[in-house]
Design an enzyme around this catalytic site. Structure first.
Site, PDB file in Angstrom:
ATOM      1  CB  CYS A  96      43.197  41.591  42.384  1.00 51.49           C
ATOM      2  SG  CYS A  96      42.549  43.087  43.161  1.00 51.49           S
ATOM      3  N   GLY A 126      40.720  35.781  36.231  1.00 53.92           N
ATOM      4  CA  GLY A 126      40.385  37.126  35.774  1.00 53.92           C
ATOM      5  C   GLY A 126      40.277  38.101  36.922  1.00 53.92           C
ATOM      6  CB  THR A 146      47.227  50.620  38.008  1.00 52.45           C
ATOM      7  OG1 THR A 146      46.698  49.576  38.843  1.00 52.45           O
ATOM      8  CG2 THR A 146      47.459  51.851  38.852  1.00 52.45           C
ATOM      9  CG  ASN A 162      45.818  39.921  44.535  1.00 49.14           C
ATOM     10  OD1 ASN A 162      44.940  39.214  44.996  1.00 49.14           O
ATOM     11  ND2 ASN A 162      45.791  41.236  44.636  1.00 49.14           N
ATOM     12  CE1 TYR A 208      32.061  45.888  39.508  1.00 55.73           C
ATOM     13  CE2 TYR A 208      33.453  47.137  38.005  1.00 55.73           C
ATOM     14  CZ  TYR A 208      32.364  46.318  38.229  1.00 55.73           C
ATOM     15  OH  TYR A 208      31.573  45.938  37.178  1.00 55.73           O
ATOM     16  CB  ILE A 209      38.043  49.728  45.117  1.00 56.13           C
ATOM     17  CG1 ILE A 209      38.334  48.287  44.678  1.00 56.13           C
ATOM     18  CG2 ILE A 209      38.624  49.975  46.508  1.00 56.13           C
ATOM     19  CD1 ILE A 209      37.699  47.221  45.553  1.00 56.13           C
ATOM     20  CE  LYS A 250      45.589  44.848  45.471  1.00 57.61           C
ATOM     21  NZ  LYS A 250      44.284  44.322  45.897  1.00 57.61           N
ATOM     22  CB  THR A 285      53.823  55.778  47.573  1.00 54.82           C
ATOM     23  OG1 THR A 285      52.820  54.759  47.419  1.00 54.82           O
ATOM     24  CG2 THR A 285      53.292  56.841  48.527  1.00 54.82           C
ATOM     25  CG  PHE A 328      36.571  38.442  37.502  1.00 55.25           C
ATOM     26  CD1 PHE A 328      37.175  37.811  38.577  1.00 55.25           C
ATOM     27  CD2 PHE A 328      36.045  39.706  37.706  1.00 55.25           C
ATOM     28  CE1 PHE A 328      37.243  38.414  39.824  1.00 55.25           C
ATOM     29  CE2 PHE A 328      36.107  40.321  38.950  1.00 55.25           C
ATOM     30  CZ  PHE A 328      36.713  39.664  40.017  1.00 55.25           C
ATOM     31  CE  LYS A 329      34.211  36.131  43.151  1.00 56.84           C
ATOM     32  NZ  LYS A 329      34.689  36.389  44.520  1.00 56.84           N
TER      33      LYS A 329
END
Length: 414
Positions: A259, A256, A86, A209, A14-15, A205, A127, A320-321
């Site tokens: 993120c 949901g 992740t 969220n 999706y990204i 990040k 990282t 989820f949305k």
């Protein structure tokens, strides 16, 4: 034959896919890598495997012009973007094994002057941990490999626009890495690029969220209170928001997505004693989904007693949305699964207008479901639902505010 890519993206979800298409639209050759052969084949045909407005056109254009290609394996490039999931392991502990695996795959390809960027949501210190791993295997890259973290900030359903126009936070493992990453993103991002270090970018990040999760939890908690107090929570929030310094969000059937429902756990896992508000917000939002399922079961029992027969129940939405096909961490899907666990002879109509077929649930057209159902439970506020005409004898459970746009409904849950 080598594609001679400038950029390699690992992960075409999706990204990863929209990011790859955007970079390729700027006449930069991108090789997208994914472990799913079907995904690779679909993309190389100029098609897409996910629903996202504008993405189909961008991918088709990039593939046809020769700037974008998908592959099962990576090749030598100058920039490597890690855009893989992740997930969790154990008790909501973040699992960076996909990031680790993706890094291992490109490890032999790295060379002096390359730029390695993690975009995957990651715990603080990831990282730096991957930097140590790379240098332990390739010590000759110390001082000549640039590494940074740059999380996405996009809204599903508007990804192609927001990838271009949203600000980005970019944190390198050192100052020169930050500068190299900023120079790279400036080629296709029009939003401001904010420089920091990798650890701060990683936490940023997660904090963004987590903040949203806490605000949604407040709205969801209000909905629970208002249900007991016999108060219309939608009207209450609308009135409260007339205050110039109050901006309460809208409640829903839970939280949901990849993120908001996930990122707070990355902080809670590392800092369990300090995250009382963040951890409680997760509990509230998770409980809201359970509560919604119980409300549906209670309405079913009440109908059985009143009418002396099993009801027909429409469960409206799985994503989820609103207005997307993404079911990751979806509270609506959880609600449907939990309700079906208690199914007897009643008939269920499961609705998701953004998906044609599902490998578990038999889907029903939303108009047909509403027409046949005795009980209608709105789990997701998809735009298709706003134009429905529903007779007054139907029992309507509104968990996401659809009733605000449909008149003359008998609404049990306010």
């Amino acid at each position: 034959m080598r594609f001679n890519a400038e950029v390699v993206t690992i992960g075409l979800g999706y990204i990863g896919l929209p990011t790859s298409a955007l970079i390729a639209q700027n006449k930069i050759k991108v090789l997208g890598v994914d472990i799913n052969a079907s995904v690779v084949e679909t993309i190389n045909q100029g098609k897409i495997h996910i629903v996202e407005p504008g993405l189909d056109t961008a991918v088709l254009e990039a593939v046809n012009q020769g700037y974008f290609k998908a592959s099962l394996t990576a090749e030598i490039a100058n920039v490597y973007l890690i855009v893989v999931p992740t997930p969790f392991k154990g008790d909501h502990e973040p699992d960076i094994s996909f990031v680790q695996s993706a890094t291992e795959k490109i490890l032999p390809l790295l060379k002096a002057g390359d730029l390695y960027i993690i975009e995957s949501t990651s715990p603080v210190g990831t990282t730096e941990k991957l930097q140590e791993f790379i240098f332990s295997k390739r010590p000759e890259l110390k001082g000549v490999l640039y590494m940074a973290y740059c999380p996405e900030r996009v809204l599903p359903g508007n990804v192609m626009y927001e990838l271009v126009h949203n600000d980005r936070v970019i944190g390198g493992v050192d100052e020169i890495s930050t500068e190299k990453a900023v120079a790279f993103y400036s080629q296709f991002v029009q939003g401001d690029l904010h420089k920091t270090n990798a650890r701060t970018a990683e936490m940023c990040k997660l904090v963004e969220n987590s903040s949203r999760d806490v605000q949604i939890a407040f709205a969801n908690e209000l909905s629970l209170i208002c249900d007991k107090a016999n108060i219309n929570v939608w009207e209450l929030i609308e009135l409260a928001n007339k205050h110039p310094r109050v901006n309460i969000l809208q409640p829903g059937s839970g939280v949901g997505g990849h993120c908001i429902a996930v990122d707070p756990y990355f902080i809670v896992s590392d800092y369990p004693l300090e995250t009382r508000i963040i951890g409680t917000a997760r509990e509230v939002n998770n409980y809201k989904s359970f509560w919604c399922a119980e409300k549906i079961n209670q309405a079913k029992t009440a109908f059985q007693i009143e009418h002396n027969r099993e009801p027909k129940i429409a469960l409206m939405g799985l994503a989820f949305k609103p207005n997307i096909d993404d079911l990751r961490e979806s509270p609506a899907r959880y609600i449907v699964q939990r309700v079906l666990q208690n199914a007897n002879d009643e008939e269920y109509f499961i609705v998701e207008p953004n998906i044609q077929d599902h490998n578990i649930f038999k889907l029903t057209d939303y108009q047909k479901a509403v027409k046949k159902a005795d009980i209608i439970a709105f789990l997701v506020a998809h735009k298709e639902f706003f134009d429905l005409e529903i007779s007054e004898e139907k029992v309507v459970l509104d968990f996401c505010g659809v009733k605000n746009r449909i008149l003359n409904l008998k609404v049990v849950y306010n």
